[in-house]
Each structure stands twice: as structure tokens, then as C-alpha cells.
Design an enzyme around this catalytic site. Structure first.
Site, short mmCIF file in Angstrom:
data_model
loop_
_atom_site.label_atom_id
_atom_site.label_comp_id
_atom_site.label_asym_id
_atom_site.label_seq_id
_atom_site.Cartn_x
_atom_site.Cartn_y
_atom_site.Cartn_z
N PRO A 85 18.80 -12.78 21.33
CA PRO A 85 19.65 -12.74 20.13
C PRO A 85 20.61 -13.93 20.07
O PRO A 85 20.83 -14.50 18.99
CB PRO A 85 20.43 -11.42 20.30
CG PRO A 85 19.58 -10.57 21.18
CD PRO A 85 18.89 -11.52 22.11
N ILE A 137 25.22 -14.73 3.86
CA ILE A 137 25.24 -15.64 2.71
C ILE A 137 26.67 -16.05 2.39
O ILE A 137 26.97 -17.21 2.15
CB ILE A 137 24.59 -14.96 1.48
CG1 ILE A 137 23.08 -14.83 1.72
CG2 ILE A 137 24.86 -15.74 0.20
CD1 ILE A 137 22.34 -14.08 0.64
N GLU A 138 27.58 -15.09 2.44
CA GLU A 138 28.94 -15.39 1.99
C GLU A 138 29.72 -16.32 2.92
O GLU A 138 30.71 -16.90 2.52
CB GLU A 138 29.71 -14.10 1.72
CG GLU A 138 29.71 -13.14 2.89
CD GLU A 138 30.42 -11.83 2.55
OE1 GLU A 138 30.57 -11.53 1.36
OE2 GLU A 138 30.81 -11.13 3.50
N GLU A 190 56.73 -1.99 13.02
CA GLU A 190 55.56 -2.21 13.87
C GLU A 190 54.98 -3.62 13.76
O GLU A 190 54.42 -4.15 14.71
CB GLU A 190 54.47 -1.15 13.59
CG GLU A 190 53.75 -1.25 12.24
CD GLU A 190 54.47 -0.55 11.08
OE1 GLU A 190 55.70 -0.35 11.17
OE2 GLU A 190 53.80 -0.24 10.07
N SER A 205 32.06 -7.15 14.82
CA SER A 205 32.88 -6.35 15.75
C SER A 205 32.78 -6.79 17.21
O SER A 205 32.89 -5.97 18.11
CB SER A 205 32.53 -4.86 15.68
OG SER A 205 32.66 -4.40 14.38
N LYS A 229 36.19 -11.36 17.71
CA LYS A 229 36.56 -12.79 17.54
C LYS A 229 38.08 -12.95 17.54
O LYS A 229 38.60 -13.92 18.06
CB LYS A 229 36.02 -13.32 16.21
CG LYS A 229 34.58 -13.75 16.26
CD LYS A 229 34.22 -14.61 15.08
CE LYS A 229 34.36 -13.91 13.75
NZ LYS A 229 33.29 -13.01 13.36
N HIS A 280 58.59 -1.87 7.86
CA HIS A 280 57.56 -1.64 8.88
C HIS A 280 57.93 -2.37 10.17
O HIS A 280 57.53 -3.52 10.38
CB HIS A 280 56.21 -2.19 8.39
CG HIS A 280 55.63 -1.44 7.26
ND1 HIS A 280 54.62 -0.51 7.41
CD2 HIS A 280 55.91 -1.47 5.93
CE1 HIS A 280 54.31 0.00 6.23
NE2 HIS A 280 55.08 -0.57 5.31
N CYS A 336 58.19 3.89 6.38
CA CYS A 336 57.90 3.66 4.96
C CYS A 336 57.66 4.99 4.25
O CYS A 336 58.61 5.72 4.04
CB CYS A 336 56.77 2.66 4.81
SG CYS A 336 56.93 1.75 3.26
N1 GLN Z 1 53.75 4.49 -1.11
C1 GLN Z 1 55.08 4.19 -0.78
C2 GLN Z 1 55.65 3.10 -1.70
O1 GLN Z 1 54.93 2.37 -2.31
C3 GLN Z 1 55.21 3.80 0.67
C4 GLN Z 1 54.43 2.59 1.05
C5 GLN Z 1 54.18 2.46 2.54
O2 GLN Z 1 54.23 3.44 3.28
N2 GLN Z 1 53.86 1.26 2.98
O3 GLN Z 1 56.84 2.95 -1.80
#
Ligand code: GLN
Length: 556
Positions: free
Chosen positions: A199, A158-159, A518, A23, A26, A516, A390
Site C-alpha cells: 500500500p 480528486i479534491e 478549553e 485517520s 497527520k 471556552h 458556554c
Molecule cells: N448555543 C449557544 C449560543 O449560541 C451556546 C454556544 C456554545 O455552547 N458554544 O449562545
């Protein structure tokens, strides 16, 4: 470099590792360095290597991993890719986020196809070769001058060992074209009144044990690093003092590129990679944005209704989209986090008291659904600007069906297997799929915008392309009834006619998007729907103020 001389020179690879603690940011440091290089006219991309075994974060719970970010090509990725796009305004893709799961899957697939010709398949060289291939793929075809690769996790995990080993090999094979930036923590001990370098010394030693000498240290700190601390870090960690870069806590992530510029991170990087650094740096648009972001003319408050509000990283891109559109509209958008499980019809006035707009967030599953539907009813009936994304759009459709169309049991079949009125139903291509990972409707799809509605006027276009991540859709069998009652599909998929946007004309601003928006909002290009929503929110606030001052006058 390609962009300035036109002559193809080798792509430069910059690795960003993390030490001491997780956190430290990066992703923001990588994005800030990329921004500075881009502002010098370079072509840059950023990649994240995640050392976990999931193929991608698509199946991870937001509590585990915050938001799942989706690219145009339908990759479900780490939220850092969102920062990369928001900072650079350059699209990322599947190749920008690689996990250990994906690396192993690809190696095992090759083994099954017999491509290793009977040899024993091992971490070195096969896994490390695959890691190097995934890094160098971005450098192919001279697309980029710089590929910045952020290695998830902390050195010593490790990963992440195979990743560090791959970096060691690439440093050895291409010493001129590779560079390692190590992000570390210099903690302040209150009792001692001092910053502590130990550190960082230890984490660099650990890197050295794996054969990697960092070229640059970026030191996260809450206090300025003095000259003597810088000298000490330089001496113990084998770097020049100019390569000890302070990264002090910033007010906003958008300040970090400027802080890195003050510390000359970009110049040190270019010098070490033998790239001339005397060209101009153009951060004009970035500075304009910061100016507006820091000096808003007013404040609005938008309620964000979701079920992960205690973990705000789950809604990272929405929060950042409000930062961009707020700056574009000259206001600061404050978010009132509202837990969807706490929205009850009898307390709704209190929860949304004086709020200027309501956004109902994306999500999966039934938890908190009733609260989301109640919040939407409130927004619709009270004329509060509403944005549903959505699942938020799907809930708006359910709310309208129940309370306007008079279908009290209307629901989504995601939430209720049987309902007499499945207004939201599984998409045809989703039926019969058993695998959960990567099987949703994912990535960018075109959307036609109907004339005369908010969407078309916000985009200023007849069509757009937006990113999706869902399984369920508006059930077309109900379309006519919705239209007659006043909920209009104002955005549809050109071929299938799937409903992608719904609006209620006559309401101050009521829009639900199946995609979406955003994910596509950046500093350089705030998303038009967010900007239109914030404009409506500002107008709504002003009209409320008008009403209050008028009623104030009346009673005086
Ligand atoms: N759960 C809903 C679907 O699968 C909406 C998905 C979401 O909000 N990204 O259609």
C-alpha cells in the site's frame, strides 16, 4: 536559522501528505515534528490545508468534523489546530487553516474585482498560486524558521489534487527550502503474519505521478518495522533507509514526539534541509508533564454531559484540558460520558452515582437541553463540583432561574422563541444577522474578574482574555435578582459589562463560563479554571471518602 544566528535565512517549508488511508494522525505527526524542532530553539508554526468546499468548519455538524476549534482572532478551524497549540504553546490564527472554499472565494473575489485583467481564471495557475500564497504568507517577516503545512485528505483524492500540484511547484521553485513528509500505513496481515509494504509503494507511486517525490516516509504500524522492511520501503520509494520512520501505535498522543525523536525524524529533516542539527534539544517540561500524566497519585471521575458523547472528538479540547490539569493536580481524570438526552430526573442518582464532578458541555439547539438542566440541578443541590461551558453556563443560569428564582418558564430564546423569562437572550449585535457562517461572537475578548471569587483566585489576576463562540448571552435585566439569590457574575466584559462568568459562592465549586477555556489549555500551561475545578473535584472526593470511612467506623 533566525533564532540561533540572528541572520535572516529563508523560512523552510515542510509539507505533510497522507497516503493509503485517512485517520493516520497527520496532525499529531506534524505537531510532534514541530515540537522537536521547537525544542531545538527553532520558531515553528503549523498550518492545515483542508480540501473541502466549506469556507470553514464553523457551519459543520460535529458528527461530520468533530470539534470546531476557535483561535484568538476568531477563526473557526479544524480540531488539528488545537493539537498544534497544545503541543507548541504558540497561538494559531486564521492563516493556519485554509479550505478549498476559502481559496476559491478569494480567487473569485479577485476575478470580480477585475484583478486578472481579462484572462481566463484556471485551477493552474490561479488556484495553485492562491494556495502557495496562503502557505508562504506564514513565512513572511521572518516570523518562523519552519512552516509545517499539513495537507488534509489522502493522496489521490480528486479534491486534494490542486494542493499536491502546489507542493510540486513549491518543491521545484525552492528545492533547498522545501521538504515532503509522506505519512503512510504499513498494515499487518494476521493470516500472513507479515507487515505489508505494497500500500505504501502504491501511494508513493501516486505521489510520483503528480510529480512529487517524498523525502521522508513516516509509517504508521502496529508492529516494529524490521530492517528488511525498512530497506524494502526505501528501495521501492526512492528514499534513504534513515528516512523511513516508524510510527508505532502509542499509549498517548503525547508520547509521539518522543517516539519521533527515537526515530530521529527531526535530525533527518534538518539534514535534508541543510540546517545544522548538533544543538541541544530541550524537552524537559514535556518529560515532566509525561511523568506526571503517567504516574498519577489517584483517579477522579468527572461526568461530561453533552449530546455528542458517542463522538468524543466533538469535545477534544475539553478532554485534553483534563489531561493537562489532571497532570498538574497529580491525578488521572476519567471521563464518564453522559448523553444529555438520557438524563431523566428519576434516574439521576444512578447516572451520577459516585461521580466526583460534573461538566456540562457547549452546544447548539434544543436537543438534550432538559437533561443538561437536570444534571446541573443535581450538581447544585448535591454540592457536586460543577463546571458549565458556554451552553453549559447558559443552562446553569436557566436552572437557577427556574428552581431558585421561582421562574418555572425561564429559558433561552435560542431554545424557545417566546418565554416570559428570557434569562438567556440573543446578543444585540446578533439581531438581524442572516448569514450563519462566521457571524457569532468569535475569538478572544477581555474579561474582568471580580475579587473574592473562584475565577479571580484561579487565574491569580484581575482580568483575563478568553475565546468565545456564541450568539446568546446572560440577560442583564435579571442580573440583580440573580445576585440577590446567590448566583454572582464574577467575570464581566470591561466595556459592555456582559456577564462572562457566573458562580454560586457557598457551593464547593460551581462555575459557568460563557467562553471556552478549553481552547487555551496547553501542556505547558494547563488552564487555570480546569486546574481549579480538578482541585475541587479531588477535594470533594477526599471529603466523600472521609464521610464513607467515618460512617464505616461508626457501624463497626
Ligand atoms: N448555543 C449557544 C449560543 O449560541 C451556546 C454556544 C456554545 O455552547 N458554544 O449562545
Amino acid at each position: 536559522m533566525h533564532s540561533t544566528t540572528g541572520q535572516a535565512k529563508a523560512t523552510k517549508y515542510i509539507f505533510v501528505t497522507g497516503g493509503v488511508s485517512s485517520s493516520l494522525g497527520k496532525g499529531i505527526i506534524s505537531a510532534s515534528l514541530a515540537k522537536l524542532l521547537q525544542a531545538r530553539g527553532m520558531k515553528v508554526t503549523i498550518q492545515k490545508l483542508d480540501p473541502y468546499i466549506n469556507i470553514d468548519p464553523g457551519t459543520l455538524n460535529p458528527y461530520e468534523h468533530g470539534e470546531c476549534y476557535v483561535t484568538d482572532d476568531g477563526a473557526e478551524t479544524d480540531l488539528d489546530l488545537g493539537h498544534y497549540e497544545r503541543f507548541l504553546n504558540v497561538r494559531t490564527s486564521q492563516a493556519n487553516n485554509i479550505t478549498t472554499g476559502r481559496i476559491y472565494q478569494s480567487v473569485i473575489d479577485k476575478e470580480r474585482r477585475g484583478e486578472y485583467l481579462g484572462r481566463t481564471v484556471q485551477v493552474i495557475p490561479h488556484i495553485t498560486d492562491e494556495i502557495k500564497r496562503c502557505v508562504q504568507i506564514l513565512g513572511e517577516g521572518d516570523r518562523y524558521d519552519f512552516v509545517i503545512t499539513e495537507i488534509g485528505g489522502t493522496v489521490g483524492d480528486i479534491e486534494s489534487l490542486p494542493y499536491i500540484e502546489a507542493v510540486r511547484q513549491m518543491r521545484w521553485e525552492h528545492p533547498e527550502d522545501t521538504l515532503v513528509v509522506h505519512l503512510t500505513l504499513v498494515p499487518y496481515l494476521k493470516a500472513a503474519g507479515e507487515l505489508k509494504t505494497k500500500p505504501t509503494q502504491h501511494s508513493v507511486k501516486q505521489l510520483l505521478e503528480f510529480g512529487v517525490q517524498p523525502d521522508i516516509l513516516v509509517c504508521r504500524t502496529e508492529h516494529n518495522l524490521s530492517k528488511s522492511i525498512r530497506n524494502k520501503l526505501a528501495r521501492f520509494c526512492n528514499v534513504g533507509v534513515e528516512a523511513v520512520i516508524q510510527s508505532i501505535d502509542a499509549k498517548t498522543i503525547y508520547d509521539v514526539p518522543l517516539l519521533m525523536q527515537q526515530e530521529r525524524l527531526d535530525e533527518v529533516v534538518l539534514k535534508k534541509l541543510g540546517v545544522p542539527s548538533d544543538g541541544d534539544i530541550d524537552l524537559g517540561n514535556w518529560l515532566n508533564f509525561l511523568e506526571k500524566h503517567k504516574n498519577p497519585e489517584g483517579t477522579v471521575e468527572i461526568a461530561l454531559v453533552g449530546k455528542y458523547v458517542e463522538l468524543q472528538d466533538s469535545y477534544k479540547s475539553i478532554v485534553e484540558a483534563f489531561t493537562h490539569s489532571g497532570a498538574a493536580c497529580g491525578v488521572k481524570v476519567n471521563i464518564r460520558w453522559v448523553h444529555s438526552e438520557q438524563v431523566q430526573a428519576n434516574e439521576i442518582d444512578k447516572l451520577f452515582c459516585n461521580v466526583d464532578g460534573i461538566l456540562v458541555a457547549p452546544g447548539f439547539g434544543s436537543r438534550g437541553i432538559d437533561g443538561k438542566i437536570e444534571a446541573i440541578r443535581y450538581a447544585r443541590e448535591q454540592g457536586v463540583p460543577f463546571f458549565g461551558i458556554c451552553l453549559g453556563m447558559q443552562c446553569a443560569v436557566i436552572e437557577f432561574a427556574r428552581n431558585v428564582l421561582g421562574l418555572p418558564e425561564a429559558h433561552s430564546t435560542e431554545i424557545k422563541d417566546y418565554t416570559p423569562d428570557p434569562v438567556i437572550d440573543l446578543m444585540e449585535e446578533q439581531k438581524g444577522l442572516a448569514d450563519m457562517g462566521g457571524t457569532m461572537r468569535l475569538g478572544a475578548y477581555p474579561c474582568n474578574l471580580a475579587e473574592g471569587f473562584i475565577a479571580a483566585s484561579a487565574y491569580g489576576a484581575e482580568a483575563t482574555e478568553e475565546r468565545h463562540r456564541h450568539r446568546y448571552e446572560f440577560n442583564d435585566a435579571y442580573r440583580e435578582r440573580f445576585v440577590e439569590a446567590g448566583m454572582i457574575p464574577s467575570g464581566t466584559h470591561p466595556d459592555s459589562n456582559l456577564v462572562e462568568i457566573v458562580e454560586i459562592p457557598g457551593h464547593p465549586w460551581f462555575l459557568g463560563a460563557q467562553f471556552h477555556p478549553e481552547y487555551k489549555s496547553t501542556v505547558a500551561e494547563p488552564h487555570p479554571l480546569f486546574t481549579s475545578f480538578v482541585q475541587a473535584v479531588v477535594a470533594h472526593t477526599k471529603s466523600k471518602e472521609g464521610i464513607t470511612s467515618k460512617s464505616g467506623q461508626a457501624s463497626a
